[in-house]
Scaffold this motif. Structure first.
Motif, PDB file in Angstrom:
ATOM      1  N   THR A 309      25.737  41.093   3.780  1.00  0.00           N
ATOM      2  CA  THR A 309      26.419  42.323   4.183  1.00  0.00           C
ATOM      3  C   THR A 309      27.009  43.017   2.963  1.00  0.00           C
ATOM      4  O   THR A 309      27.133  42.416   1.893  1.00  0.00           O
ATOM      5  CB  THR A 309      27.552  42.042   5.193  1.00  0.00           C
ATOM      6  OG1 THR A 309      28.523  41.182   4.568  1.00  0.00           O
ATOM      7  CG2 THR A 309      27.017  41.396   6.460  1.00  0.00           C
ATOM      8  N   LYS A 316      34.226  53.100  10.149  1.00  0.00           N
ATOM      9  CA  LYS A 316      34.573  52.580  11.467  1.00  0.00           C
ATOM     10  C   LYS A 316      34.293  51.088  11.571  1.00  0.00           C
ATOM     11  O   LYS A 316      34.782  50.423  12.485  1.00  0.00           O
ATOM     12  CB  LYS A 316      33.804  53.342  12.541  1.00  0.00           C
ATOM     13  CG  LYS A 316      34.276  54.795  12.709  1.00  0.00           C
ATOM     14  CD  LYS A 316      33.586  55.459  13.880  1.00  0.00           C
ATOM     15  CE  LYS A 316      34.155  56.871  14.100  1.00  0.00           C
ATOM     16  NZ  LYS A 316      33.508  57.550  15.254  1.00  0.00           N
ATOM     17  N   GLU A 317      33.503  50.589  10.633  1.00  0.00           N
ATOM     18  CA  GLU A 317      33.252  49.151  10.517  1.00  0.00           C
ATOM     19  C   GLU A 317      33.505  48.739   9.073  1.00  0.00           C
ATOM     20  O   GLU A 317      33.306  49.529   8.143  1.00  0.00           O
ATOM     21  CB  GLU A 317      31.819  48.825  10.927  1.00  0.00           C
ATOM     22  CG  GLU A 317      31.505  49.179  12.380  1.00  0.00           C
ATOM     23  CD  GLU A 317      30.066  48.861  12.747  1.00  0.00           C
ATOM     24  OE1 GLU A 317      29.628  47.726  12.464  1.00  0.00           O
ATOM     25  OE2 GLU A 317      29.385  49.745  13.285  1.00  0.00           O
ATOM     26  N   LYS A 318      33.954  47.507   8.885  1.00  0.00           N
ATOM     27  CA  LYS A 318      34.332  47.041   7.550  1.00  0.00           C
ATOM     28  C   LYS A 318      33.131  46.599   6.716  1.00  0.00           C
ATOM     29  O   LYS A 318      33.211  46.548   5.482  1.00  0.00           O
ATOM     30  CB  LYS A 318      35.334  45.894   7.665  1.00  0.00           C
ATOM     31  CG  LYS A 318      36.685  46.327   8.235  1.00  0.00           C
ATOM     32  CD  LYS A 318      37.647  45.161   8.262  1.00  0.00           C
ATOM     33  CE  LYS A 318      39.019  45.602   8.791  1.00  0.00           C
ATOM     34  NZ  LYS A 318      39.985  44.482   8.809  1.00  0.00           N
ATOM     35  N   THR A 319      32.047  46.256   7.374  1.00  0.00           N
ATOM     36  CA  THR A 319      30.838  45.813   6.658  1.00  0.00           C
ATOM     37  C   THR A 319      29.604  46.381   7.346  1.00  0.00           C
ATOM     38  O   THR A 319      29.671  46.832   8.491  1.00  0.00           O
ATOM     39  CB  THR A 319      30.716  44.275   6.627  1.00  0.00           C
ATOM     40  OG1 THR A 319      30.608  43.778   7.968  1.00  0.00           O
ATOM     41  CG2 THR A 319      31.902  43.638   5.926  1.00  0.00           C
ATOM     42  N   VAL A 320      28.498  46.321   6.624  1.00  0.00           N
ATOM     43  CA  VAL A 320      27.208  46.699   7.187  1.00  0.00           C
ATOM     44  C   VAL A 320      26.177  45.674   6.734  1.00  0.00           C
ATOM     45  O   VAL A 320      26.226  45.182   5.607  1.00  0.00           O
ATOM     46  CB  VAL A 320      26.787  48.121   6.740  1.00  0.00           C
ATOM     47  CG1 VAL A 320      26.551  48.185   5.231  1.00  0.00           C
ATOM     48  CG2 VAL A 320      25.549  48.586   7.494  1.00  0.00           C
ATOM     49  N   VAL A 391      27.078  53.779   9.063  1.00  0.00           N
ATOM     50  CA  VAL A 391      28.490  53.493   9.343  1.00  0.00           C
ATOM     51  C   VAL A 391      29.266  54.773   9.081  1.00  0.00           C
ATOM     52  O   VAL A 391      29.373  55.226   7.935  1.00  0.00           O
ATOM     53  CB  VAL A 391      29.033  52.336   8.481  1.00  0.00           C
ATOM     54  CG1 VAL A 391      30.509  52.109   8.785  1.00  0.00           C
ATOM     55  CG2 VAL A 391      28.230  51.063   8.712  1.00  0.00           C
ATOM     56  N   SER A 394      35.842  56.691   9.365  1.00  0.00           N
ATOM     57  CA  SER A 394      36.856  56.481  10.394  1.00  0.00           C
ATOM     58  C   SER A 394      37.696  57.743  10.617  1.00  0.00           C
ATOM     59  O   SER A 394      37.616  58.714   9.834  1.00  0.00           O
ATOM     60  CB  SER A 394      37.758  55.313   9.987  1.00  0.00           C
ATOM     61  OG  SER A 394      38.645  54.982  11.025  1.00  0.00           O
TER      62      SER A 394
END
Length: 412
Positions: A309, A316-320, A391, A394
């Motif tokens: 990752t 909006k998400e901490k990882t991809v 992603v 936010s």
């Protein structure tokens, strides 16, 4: 029980000897190298950095520049090439490889085939004169190309690979009447690597055992091609070379264990008593490679390597999840362990959202610990890692708050 123990000792001795023989393999030539084409990994080398005579192997560089001119639109396959008195005069010198050129005009395609199949020196000279106006000016283009590839160990004096003593007054300015083209086996391998990768259609020519040159049958000097005296499955090129200085030399390419291998053998041993010496040395070298090496795909295109990752900032998400841009295949000894050699390199600070699907979020690099000679003729194998999905950024108040918290923690 005693018989079983003795049999076990014999078995261990047999396999131990086989491994030792592989480790101590010594090709029967003064200089040699074997590389895997797609990765550039060096699989074997013997004094491969020492400059030596290369004779007609020179022609792979000459033909590379022909393909380059065609690619640039400066030359066409059916363009007519006039044969100068200089080039024509060499066709009557039976010390040199040539084809009859009584018509005094041929197409680029005919001359390239004569150059690569029959090693026709006058054909190579005619192509050089067509592109640059004169052979010396073409030699300057050859040198410029080698410099661009980072090759420095060369001496180039003509486009054919002949010794200057055969060219009369038509020698490169400032060179002696005994000069000849020289470079290292490694440099020859680099040229072959570029030729095959940049212009793979050349293999359609170099794989031919015979061809028609304006009504004259011509035959290859590559006796490792199908139906030739030293044929080997998988061989489809590339070029022989022979002079007193260079000895019997050969740059070959062959598909072995689903790997395209390039081998260079300069000045094969015992060539004075064995006309097949360079082919036997090449065959032994290809056997060594095929018996000891294999290709391994560590990550397939579009797949993740061990659920890797990448960190996302303000998203909006901490990882991809990251996936490979293309498949990563490496070459390893069959006995080698690959585990732990592929390292994920990604930004510790992270990637600022919005991060779009398919954008680069790192790289997977193969850290090869089993190196021969200089290791690779280029960069070590690696593949870009891409974001598996988008992603989005936010909500702005949340982003502001996160930045405020970071500021307080780091500055106050």
């Amino acid at each position: 029980m005693k018989k079983i123990f003795c049999l076990l000792l014999i078995t261990i001795s047999f396999f131990g000897g086989a491994v030792k023989a592989d480790d101590n393999f010594d090709v029967s030539a003064r200089h040699a190298i074997a590389i895997e084409n797609s990765t550039g990994k060096i699989l074997y080398e013997k004094d491969s950095n020492t400059s030596a005579g290369i004779a007609s192997i020179t022609k792979i560089l000459t033909v590379y520049l022909v393909y380059k001119e065609i690619q640039a639109g400066e030359l066409k396959w059916d363009d007519k090439v006039k044969i100068s008195n200089y080039a024509y005069g060499l066709t009557t010198n039976y010390e040199t490889s040539n084809v009859p050129m009584e018509a005094r005009e041929y197409t680029v395609k005919q001359l390239v085939e004569a150059t690569m199949i029959a090693s026709a020196n006058s054909a190579a000279i005619a192509l050089a004169e067509k592109i640059a106006g004169t052979e010396p000016k073409f030699v300057d283009l050859m040198k410029k190309q080698l410099d661009a590839w980072g090759i420095k160990d060369y001496k180039l004096v003509n486009a054919s690979g002949l010794n200057n003593s055969l060219l009369g007054e038509n020698i490169y300015p400032g060179t002696s009447s005994e000069d000849e083209n020289m470079m290292s086996a490694k440099s020859v391998a680099i040229i072959a690597h570029h030729l095959i990768n940049d212009f793979p259609d050349v293999l359609k020519i170099t794989s031919q055992t015979t061809a028609d040159f304006a009504g004259t049958p011509i035959t290859t000097y590559n006796y490792m091609l199908p139906n030739m005296s030293y044929a080997r499955d998988g061989v489809d090129g590339l070029k022989t070379g022979t002079t007193e200085l260079a000895g019997a030399s050969f740059v070959a390419t062959s598909t072995e264990n689903k790997m395209r291998i390039i081998t260079v053998v300069l000045n094969a041993d015992n060539a004075d008593i064995d006309t097949n010496a360079r082919f036997k040395a090449t065959n032994d070298l290809l056997n060594y490679v095929s018996q000891n090496y294999e290709a391994r795909t560590l990550v397939a295109k579009g797949k993740s390597y061990r659920k890797s990752t990448a960190k996302i900032v303000d998203g909006k998400e901490k990882t991809v999840s990251s996936i490979a841009e293309k498949s990563l295949t490496v070459i390893e000894k069959k006995t080698a362990a690959t585990a732990g050699k592929l390292k994920i390199e990604t930004s510790e600070k992270g990637y600022v959202a919005t991060v779009k699907k398919g954008s680069k979020v790192g790289k997977a690099v193969f850290y090869d610990s089993d190196l021969v000679g200089d290791g690779y003729i280029g960069q070590v194998p690696s593949v870009n890692l891409l974001a598996k999905k988008e992603v989005k950024r936010s909500f702005f108040l949340k982003v502001w708050w996160n930045h405020f918290v970071i500021y307080v923690n780091e500055k106050l």
